[in-house]
Structure formats: structure tokens, C-alpha cells
Write a protein that holds these residues in place. Structure first.
Motif, PDB file in Angstrom:
ATOM      1  N   GLY A   6     -20.744  25.691 -20.060  1.00  0.00           N
ATOM      2  CA  GLY A   6     -20.134  26.219 -18.849  1.00  0.00           C
ATOM      3  C   GLY A   6     -20.949  25.909 -17.617  1.00  0.00           C
ATOM      4  O   GLY A   6     -20.408  25.467 -16.583  1.00  0.00           O
ATOM      5  N   ILE A   7     -22.256  26.124 -17.688  1.00  0.00           N
ATOM      6  CA  ILE A   7     -23.134  25.830 -16.554  1.00  0.00           C
ATOM      7  C   ILE A   7     -23.181  24.327 -16.297  1.00  0.00           C
ATOM      8  O   ILE A   7     -23.156  23.874 -15.142  1.00  0.00           O
ATOM      9  CB  ILE A   7     -24.553  26.378 -16.810  1.00  0.00           C
ATOM     10  CG1 ILE A   7     -24.531  27.914 -16.884  1.00  0.00           C
ATOM     11  CG2 ILE A   7     -25.515  25.917 -15.728  1.00  0.00           C
ATOM     12  CD1 ILE A   7     -24.171  28.592 -15.592  1.00  0.00           C
ATOM     13  N   ASP A   8     -23.235  23.544 -17.365  1.00  0.00           N
ATOM     14  CA  ASP A   8     -23.257  22.086 -17.209  1.00  0.00           C
ATOM     15  C   ASP A   8     -22.005  21.594 -16.493  1.00  0.00           C
ATOM     16  O   ASP A   8     -22.064  20.737 -15.602  1.00  0.00           O
ATOM     17  CB  ASP A   8     -23.366  21.413 -18.577  1.00  0.00           C
ATOM     18  CG  ASP A   8     -24.721  21.621 -19.229  1.00  0.00           C
ATOM     19  OD1 ASP A   8     -25.671  21.983 -18.509  1.00  0.00           O
ATOM     20  OD2 ASP A   8     -24.821  21.427 -20.453  1.00  0.00           O
ATOM     21  N   ASP A   9     -20.848  22.138 -16.885  1.00  0.00           N
ATOM     22  CA  ASP A   9     -19.575  21.751 -16.279  1.00  0.00           C
ATOM     23  C   ASP A   9     -19.568  22.112 -14.802  1.00  0.00           C
ATOM     24  O   ASP A   9     -19.208  21.294 -13.938  1.00  0.00           O
ATOM     25  CB  ASP A   9     -18.440  22.459 -17.027  1.00  0.00           C
ATOM     26  CG  ASP A   9     -17.050  22.067 -16.526  1.00  0.00           C
ATOM     27  OD1 ASP A   9     -16.948  21.231 -15.608  1.00  0.00           O
ATOM     28  OD2 ASP A   9     -16.062  22.599 -17.062  1.00  0.00           O
ATOM     29  N   LEU A  10     -19.979  23.321 -14.490  1.00  0.00           N
ATOM     30  CA  LEU A  10     -19.969  23.780 -13.108  1.00  0.00           C
ATOM     31  C   LEU A  10     -20.949  22.975 -12.247  1.00  0.00           C
ATOM     32  O   LEU A  10     -20.636  22.596 -11.114  1.00  0.00           O
ATOM     33  CB  LEU A  10     -20.320  25.266 -13.075  1.00  0.00           C
ATOM     34  CG  LEU A  10     -19.942  26.063 -11.821  1.00  0.00           C
ATOM     35  CD1 LEU A  10     -18.474  25.884 -11.472  1.00  0.00           C
ATOM     36  CD2 LEU A  10     -20.272  27.533 -12.040  1.00  0.00           C
ATOM     37  N   ALA A  11     -22.123  22.704 -12.784  1.00  0.00           N
ATOM     38  CA  ALA A  11     -23.109  21.912 -12.048  1.00  0.00           C
ATOM     39  C   ALA A  11     -22.569  20.514 -11.752  1.00  0.00           C
ATOM     40  O   ALA A  11     -22.751  19.989 -10.636  1.00  0.00           O
ATOM     41  CB  ALA A  11     -24.406  21.820 -12.844  1.00  0.00           C
ATOM     42  N   ALA A  12     -21.903  19.913 -12.725  1.00  0.00           N
ATOM     43  CA  ALA A  12     -21.338  18.577 -12.525  1.00  0.00           C
ATOM     44  C   ALA A  12     -20.273  18.583 -11.433  1.00  0.00           C
ATOM     45  O   ALA A  12     -20.170  17.654 -10.627  1.00  0.00           O
ATOM     46  CB  ALA A  12     -20.751  18.065 -13.833  1.00  0.00           C
ATOM     47  N   ARG A  13     -19.484  19.654 -11.388  1.00  0.00           N
ATOM     48  CA  ARG A  13     -18.446  19.752 -10.360  1.00  0.00           C
ATOM     49  C   ARG A  13     -19.058  19.876  -8.969  1.00  0.00           C
ATOM     50  O   ARG A  13     -18.565  19.274  -8.006  1.00  0.00           O
ATOM     51  CB  ARG A  13     -17.540  20.945 -10.648  1.00  0.00           C
ATOM     52  CG  ARG A  13     -16.662  20.791 -11.893  1.00  0.00           C
ATOM     53  CD  ARG A  13     -15.925  22.088 -12.192  1.00  0.00           C
ATOM     54  NE  ARG A  13     -15.221  22.083 -13.448  1.00  0.00           N
ATOM     55  CZ  ARG A  13     -13.891  22.044 -13.593  1.00  0.00           C
ATOM     56  NH1 ARG A  13     -13.129  21.968 -12.509  1.00  0.00           N
ATOM     57  NH2 ARG A  13     -13.331  22.085 -14.787  1.00  0.00           N
ATOM     58  N   LEU A  14     -20.127  20.660  -8.844  1.00  0.00           N
ATOM     59  CA  LEU A  14     -20.775  20.796  -7.538  1.00  0.00           C
ATOM     60  C   LEU A  14     -21.434  19.493  -7.113  1.00  0.00           C
ATOM     61  O   LEU A  14     -21.338  19.087  -5.947  1.00  0.00           O
ATOM     62  CB  LEU A  14     -21.808  21.928  -7.570  1.00  0.00           C
ATOM     63  CG  LEU A  14     -21.310  23.289  -7.058  1.00  0.00           C
ATOM     64  CD1 LEU A  14     -20.205  23.825  -7.959  1.00  0.00           C
ATOM     65  CD2 LEU A  14     -22.461  24.269  -6.952  1.00  0.00           C
ATOM     66  N   THR A  41     -28.443  31.602  -9.889  1.00  0.00           N
ATOM     67  CA  THR A  41     -29.790  31.182 -10.281  1.00  0.00           C
ATOM     68  C   THR A  41     -29.744  30.161 -11.410  1.00  0.00           C
ATOM     69  O   THR A  41     -30.459  29.142 -11.384  1.00  0.00           O
ATOM     70  CB  THR A  41     -30.619  32.405 -10.708  1.00  0.00           C
ATOM     71  OG1 THR A  41     -30.724  33.307  -9.599  1.00  0.00           O
ATOM     72  CG2 THR A  41     -32.012  32.000 -11.161  1.00  0.00           C
ATOM     73  N   ARG A  42     -28.908  30.408 -12.402  1.00  0.00           N
ATOM     74  CA  ARG A  42     -28.788  29.469 -13.527  1.00  0.00           C
ATOM     75  C   ARG A  42     -28.212  28.131 -13.069  1.00  0.00           C
ATOM     76  O   ARG A  42     -28.661  27.059 -13.488  1.00  0.00           O
ATOM     77  CB  ARG A  42     -27.910  30.070 -14.618  1.00  0.00           C
ATOM     78  CG  ARG A  42     -28.507  31.301 -15.282  1.00  0.00           C
ATOM     79  CD  ARG A  42     -27.544  31.905 -16.283  1.00  0.00           C
ATOM     80  NE  ARG A  42     -27.268  31.004 -17.390  1.00  0.00           N
ATOM     81  CZ  ARG A  42     -26.212  31.102 -18.192  1.00  0.00           C
ATOM     82  NH1 ARG A  42     -25.313  32.060 -17.987  1.00  0.00           N
ATOM     83  NH2 ARG A  42     -26.055  30.255 -19.186  1.00  0.00           N
ATOM     84  N   LEU A  43     -27.229  28.210 -12.182  1.00  0.00           N
ATOM     85  CA  LEU A  43     -26.613  26.990 -11.664  1.00  0.00           C
ATOM     86  C   LEU A  43     -27.612  26.192 -10.834  1.00  0.00           C
ATOM     87  O   LEU A  43     -27.693  24.964 -10.944  1.00  0.00           O
ATOM     88  CB  LEU A  43     -25.396  27.369 -10.832  1.00  0.00           C
ATOM     89  CG  LEU A  43     -24.508  26.256 -10.301  1.00  0.00           C
ATOM     90  CD1 LEU A  43     -24.033  25.346 -11.423  1.00  0.00           C
ATOM     91  CD2 LEU A  43     -23.305  26.856  -9.561  1.00  0.00           C
ATOM     92  N   ALA A  44     -28.408  26.881 -10.026  1.00  0.00           N
ATOM     93  CA  ALA A  44     -29.420  26.198  -9.225  1.00  0.00           C
ATOM     94  C   ALA A  44     -30.444  25.507 -10.120  1.00  0.00           C
ATOM     95  O   ALA A  44     -30.893  24.389  -9.824  1.00  0.00           O
ATOM     96  CB  ALA A  44     -30.113  27.196  -8.305  1.00  0.00           C
TER      97      ALA A  44
END
Length: 239
Positions: A6-14, A41-44
């Protein structure tokens, strides 16, 4: 960092949304206790691993000081739109891409703006502003929007309430050895009484704010991040 789809997907989108050479100003909103600061924080962290400079700020820094809210008779509704310095918040977010800029900070320990905690933000690759009062796209007429991307963190109301009570109890426990804490005033109460108080605050302040204001960001968000009762990302999609 431990892999997290989930975090990987969101980071890629940003990362994909960022224009080269310009700060991507991202808003992350959702109910009180939804886990916005933790997700930010996790996304950053994940974006930093990709070689991007990332800053996380909280919109709580643009809450009016308690003395002002007290004078306005609004302290008991802290977190509602009228308790924010909205023009100041919008101006700061708009100025971040050309920075540097100083951002005020709200202390969850003293429950007030703390000038000593103010932060200097200087044109990161990605800025994540997490917190409340980011539903302004839904206003009519809407103010000029400084956000390039708006994320809405969604969860069931029953889960949000449970998370809020748990967080309130955590602050209460930490206040046992910190007389400066806002929550120290509740140390004369037993745990069950504090939990009941937290539920009343949720039902009287935070749930109405969610239903009347915060959730208005969901249909106008660029992405909705859905959380399950275990705090894990259950899905990412369009409104």
C-alpha cells in the motif's frame, strides 16, 4: 524499510505526479485519529528511499492559539474549520514551492501552538501537509487551491472512534510523569472514566466535525486511501 504494497503504491503515485524541479504540494486529510500523521511519516520514508527530499507538516500548526479560541468561545470546538487561521494556512502552502518559509507547530502535549517548535521548510521535492481543514475544494466558492494533490484517508466510523479513545488514553498515560501535559488535568480520573470522557469528546466534537466538514474532502480528493480495522491500507482509488 519493510515492504508494504500500500505504501509502495502510494509513494509511486506521488512520485509520478511530481513535476521535475517543482515541489509537489500534497494534502492528506481525514478524520481525527484516522492515522494521518503515521501514514505521512511512513510515506515520507518510502519517498526518501527513492531519493526524493520530503517534508511533512501538520495543519494543526495553523490552529488559532488557545487564548484566541478562548476569547472567541471556540476552544471546545478546536479542529473545526472556524478554529483555523485558514488564510494563513493557504498562503503558507502556496509559498512553499518558492520557499523557504517558516511553519508554525502545534504541540499535542500542551495542546497549543508552541513558537519554539516552528519549522523552516525550504523547497522539498514533495511536501505532505497532513491534518484537518483541507476540504476547501468543496467550498462554494472555493478559494484558490494551493494543493497539487489531495489524499483522503478513509475508515469506518466505529474504527475511528476506537482509535481516538486509544490515542486519548495514550496521552493520558504519558501525562503521569509530565505535569506540563494538557492531559495531566485528567490524571485524577481512573482509566474507565477517561475512556468515557474520550468517547464523549468523540461524539460531541470530532464525529460531528467529520460528518459536517471533514468528509466533504472525500468526493473532491484525487485519491482515497481506505484503511481497515488493523490500520493497514486496504485500497487506493478515485473518489
Amino acid at each position: 524499510m519493510t515492504p508494504d504494497p500500500g505504501i509502495d503504491d502510494l509513494a509511486a503515485r506521488l512520485e509520478a505526479a511530481r513535476a521535475a524541479g517543482r515541489t509537489l504540494v500534497t494534502g492528506l486529510t481525514g478524520a481525527v485519529s484516522a492515522g494521518k500523521s503515521t501514514l505521512a511519516t511512513r510515506l515520507a520514508g518510502r519517498l526518501s528511499e527513492r531519493g526524493l527530499s520530503v517534508e511533512v507538516i501538520s495543519t494543526d500548526g495553523f490552529l488559532k492559539p488557545n487564548a484566541v479560541l478562548q476569547a472567541e468561545g471556540a476552544l471546545d470546538l478546536k479542529g473545526w474549520p472556524h478554529t483555523f487561521d485558514t488564510p494563513g494556512m493557504l498562503a503558507a502552502l502556496a509559498a512553499i514551492p518558492s520557499g523557504p518559509i517558516e511553519i508554525p507547530v502545534h504541540s499535542h502535549v500542551t495542546y497549543d501552538i508552541d513558537p519554539a517548535l516552528a519549522r523552516r521548510i525550504d523547497r522539498p521535492d514533495i511536501l505532505i501537509a497532513e491534518g484537518l481543514n483541507l476540504h476547501l475544494r468543496a467550498e462554494a466558492p472555493a478559494p484558490e487551491d494551493p494543493l497539487d494533490l489531495l489524499l483522503y484517508l478513509d475508515a469506518e466510523e466505529a474504527d475511528l472512534e476506537a482509535w481516538y479513545v486509544a490515542r486519548f488514553l495514550g496521552f493520558w498515560e504519558a501525562a503521569e510523569h509530565d505535569p506540563a501535559s494538557f492531559y495531566a488535568r485528567f490524571r485524577t480520573m481512573d482509566r474507565d472514566a477517561v475512556a468515557d470522557l474520550a468517547r464523549r469528546v468523540w461524539e460531541g466534537v470530532n464525529l460531528p466535525n467529520l460528518r459536517q466538514h471533514i468528509v466533504r474532502a472525500r468526493p473532491v480528493a484525487d485519491l482515497v486511501v481506505r484503511k481497515g480495522p488493523d490500520h493497514q491500507i486496504a485500497g487506493i482509488g478515485r473518489p
